[in-house]
Write an enzyme that holds these catalytic residues in place. Structure first.
Site, PDB file in Angstrom:
ATOM      1  N   GLY A  59       0.824  -1.208   0.000  1.00  0.00           N
ATOM      2  CA  GLY A  59       0.000   0.000   0.000  1.00  0.00           C
ATOM      3  C   GLY A  59       0.851   1.248   0.000  1.00  0.00           C
ATOM      4  N   CYS A  60       0.279   2.347   0.427  1.00  0.00           N
ATOM      5  CA  CYS A  60       0.987   3.625   0.472  1.00  0.00           C
ATOM      6  C   CYS A  60       2.270   3.485   1.282  1.00  0.00           C
ATOM      7  CB  CYS A  60       0.089   4.698   1.081  1.00  0.00           C
ATOM      8  SG  CYS A  60       0.921   6.276   1.329  1.00  0.00           S
TER       9      CYS A  60
END
Length: 235
Positions: free
Chosen positions: A58-59
């Site tokens: 993810g981020c």
């Protein structure tokens, strides 16, 4: 996907300008509860004092923030892996067609924290390994769950741990984490480094990422260090 990217980029500019504060009213997803996991039954056997691992989940703001608080980690750098050097830029990667994943390169001392322990933290609190090509509010292959293995030992330990967690049904859904060949890591732009530490009241961080650091401290206190290892500390 493009709308989310534009919104996130706009908030990033506001955060950099210092005009945005904590605001739980922003609907940017929400952190999931960490899962307390057993340590790997199989771990690396090495006498090295420095090694690197590259994780995507993810981020990269939150993944970096978690590993910066792990004892034995020397550095955790946000960046891109899986694609070519020519497309390793935030705007380009955010289009979702470069092969890159937002990743974090972790340099660690295996005599203080093993590769297996990093895997345990990665699967437990750094991200949700059952979400396919997404993580929380972020969607696209650039947010996939992936480990860019460096060498046969990391491959062996990673495969064994995924099999161990799957057999134990540690998660309600199947693990979708991919083991990918390492073909280079490209550090992200300076504005993305140490983002969690520099912008602790930024809504995305408050909602999605600070809880991950809190879960690291709660679930694995023996591996938690209060002072993060920052990329910009020596600048």
């Amino acid at each position: 996907m493009k709308t989310l990217f534009t919104w996130r980029r706009t908030l990033l500019g506001l955060a950099a300008a210092g005009v945005i504060g904590q605001c739980s009213a922003f609907s940017l997803g929400g952190a999931e509860e960490g899962v307390l996991l057993p340590p790997p039954a199989l771990d690396e056997n090495t006498q090295a004092h420095s090694e690197t691992a590259v994780f995507a989940g993810g981020c990269f703001w939150g993944v970096q923030g978690v590993f910066q608080h792990v004892k034995g980690v020397k550095s955790a750098v946000s960046g891109y892996a899986g694609g070519a050097a020519s497309t390793a830029q935030y705007e380009r990667v955010s289009e979702g067609d470069t092969g890159h994943a937002e990743s974090v390169q972790v340099t660690f001392d295996p005599t203080q924290v093993s590769y297996g322990t990093l895997l345990q933290i990665y699967f437990s609190v750094a991200h949700n390994p059952t979400e396919l090509n997404r993580q929380g509010p972020d969607h696209g292959t650039q947010y996939r769950s992936a480990i860019f293995v460096q060498g046969s030992e990391q491959q062996r330990v990673s495969e064994a741990y995924i099999a161990q967690l799957s057999a134990a049904k540690s998660f309600e859904q199947p693990i979708v984490t991919r083991l990918e060949s390492y073909n280079g890591f490209y550090p992200a732009e300076e504005e993305h480094q140490d983002f969690l530490t520099e912008h602790p009241t930024y809504p995305y961080i408050v909602i999605n990422d600070l809880p991950k650091v809190a879960q690291l401290k709660q679930l694995y206190p023996q591996h938690y260090q209060e002072k993060p290892v920052l990329v910009k500390a020596g600048l």
